[in-house]
Design an enzyme around this catalytic site. Structure first.
Site, PDB file in Angstrom:
ATOM      1  N   HIS A   1       9.206  -7.983  -1.623  1.00  0.00           N
ATOM      2  CA  HIS A   1       8.944  -7.273  -2.057  1.00  0.00           C
ATOM      3  C   HIS A   1       9.500  -6.710  -2.981  1.00  0.00           C
ATOM      4  O   HIS A   1      10.310  -6.180  -2.523  1.00  0.00           O
ATOM      5  CB  HIS A   1       8.570  -6.050  -0.856  1.00  0.00           C
ATOM      6  CG  HIS A   1       7.578  -6.714   0.915  1.00  0.00           C
ATOM      7  ND1 HIS A   1       6.903  -6.057   1.003  1.00  0.00           N
ATOM      8  CD2 HIS A   1       7.879  -8.197   1.322  1.00  0.00           C
ATOM      9  CE1 HIS A   1       5.970  -7.228   1.986  1.00  0.00           C
ATOM     10  NE2 HIS A   1       6.938  -7.574   1.960  1.00  0.00           N
TER      11      HIS A   1
ATOM     12  N   HIS B   1       3.726   1.709  -2.157  1.00  0.00           N
ATOM     13  CA  HIS B   1       3.600   2.094  -3.480  1.00  0.00           C
ATOM     14  C   HIS B   1       3.218   1.757  -4.224  1.00  0.00           C
ATOM     15  O   HIS B   1       3.524   1.411  -5.934  1.00  0.00           O
ATOM     16  CB  HIS B   1       5.609   1.815  -3.431  1.00  0.00           C
ATOM     17  CG  HIS B   1       6.874   2.686  -2.816  1.00  0.00           C
ATOM     18  ND1 HIS B   1       7.011   1.809  -0.721  1.00  0.00           N
ATOM     19  CD2 HIS B   1       6.974   3.456  -2.640  1.00  0.00           C
ATOM     20  CE1 HIS B   1       8.173   2.935  -1.015  1.00  0.00           C
ATOM     21  NE2 HIS B   1       7.822   4.256  -1.483  1.00  0.00           N
TER      22      HIS B   1
ATOM     23  N   GLU C   1       1.085  -1.488   0.327  1.00  0.00           N
ATOM     24  CA  GLU C   1      -0.359   0.244   0.327  1.00  0.00           C
ATOM     25  C   GLU C   1       0.602   1.520  -0.094  1.00  0.00           C
ATOM     26  O   GLU C   1       0.076   2.328  -0.212  1.00  0.00           O
ATOM     27  CB  GLU C   1      -0.877  -0.290   1.263  1.00  0.00           C
ATOM     28  CG  GLU C   1      -0.260   0.368   2.626  1.00  0.00           C
ATOM     29  CD  GLU C   1      -1.213  -0.166   3.501  1.00  0.00           C
ATOM     30  OE1 GLU C   1      -0.931   0.677   4.588  1.00  0.00           O
ATOM     31  OE2 GLU C   1      -2.306  -0.642   3.798  1.00  0.00           O
TER      32      GLU C   1
ATOM     33  N   GLN D   1       2.228  -6.385   4.654  1.00  0.00           N
ATOM     34  CA  GLN D   1       2.783  -8.088   4.860  1.00  0.00           C
ATOM     35  C   GLN D   1       2.245  -8.446   6.536  1.00  0.00           C
ATOM     36  O   GLN D   1       1.821  -9.388   6.718  1.00  0.00           O
ATOM     37  CB  GLN D   1       4.273  -8.701   5.093  1.00  0.00           C
ATOM     38  CG  GLN D   1       3.745 -10.471   5.238  1.00  0.00           C
ATOM     39  CD  GLN D   1       5.329 -10.274   4.394  1.00  0.00           C
ATOM     40  OE1 GLN D   1       6.348  -9.897   4.236  1.00  0.00           O
ATOM     41  NE2 GLN D   1       5.683 -11.760   4.899  1.00  0.00           N
TER      42      GLN D   1
END
Length: 207
Positions: A164, A98, A96, A136
């Protein structure tokens, strides 16, 4: 998105999107492409705003899913009080911060008290929460809480291992880093031996 039998021995993909939402997203993505310095009307980009609008709706379809209802749809009384583990559940989500992907595997376990649920429902719960704008840490806890609140088991354990893209493509640019998060309730939280058994199962190769 659904797949339907086409009568020729194969399947046809059918997609259904909200027209109003799609049209608004198309406008925004077209403007975004222009702001980035590209020509939204050139051949390669002409349909890109529509493709991205549909892709983003697919990638965030979890907002339309109720994880607790998913569990309840296949919930059965059963006199079984040993560990149930579903490991290596593939997850794909969007950071949320990037709006870049993160992906990996979730390992879920619970110890029933009176009720069990269909094994595929645990994977669907992970899917419902991961197909949203996420972090996460929250994703891990949301999966745990949905199972605990619905089944009321003796304990729940959730571990997620993910890579990520916001770390790999930008920022620190570390290509092989893996983030691990975990959350526990009940027996998994209070009993070292139970928690150790769970970790041994998800680390082992039983198949």
């Amino acid at each position: 998105m659904d797949f339907t039998l086409n009568g020729k021995g194969g399947y046809t993909k059918t997609e259904s999107y909200d027209d109003e939402t799609t049209n608004k997203l198309v406008e925004h993505y077209a403007e975004t492409i222009k702001l980035l310095g590209e020509d939204v009307n050139r051949e390669g980009l002409e349909k890109t705003p529509l493709r991205v609008a549909k892709a983003m709706q697919f990638l965030t379809q979890g907002y339309q899913m109720d994880p607790e209802e998913i569990i309840k749809s296949a919930m059965f009384k059963e006199d079984y009080q040993q560990m149930v583990v579903v490991k290596d559940i593939e997850i794909y989500s969007m950071c949320e911060h990037h709006m870049l992907p993160f992906f990996g595997k979730a390992h879920i376990a619970y110890i029933p008290k009176q009720h069990i649920t269909g094994l595929s429902k645990l994977a669907r719960v992970a899917e419902a929460f991961s197909r949203r704008l996420q972090v996460q840490e929250r994703l891990t806890t949301q999966i745990k809480e949905a199972i605990q609140n619905t089944l009321n088991p003796l304990g729940v354990a959730v571990v997620i291992e993910a890579q990520h893209m916001c770390m790999q493509m930008r920022g620190v640019q570390k290509q092989h880093s893996v983030t691990t998060t975990s959350d526990f309730t009940g027996a998994f939280l209070n009993s070292h031996s139970t928690r150790e058994e769970f970790f041994n199962i998800i680390a082992g190769k039983l198949h």
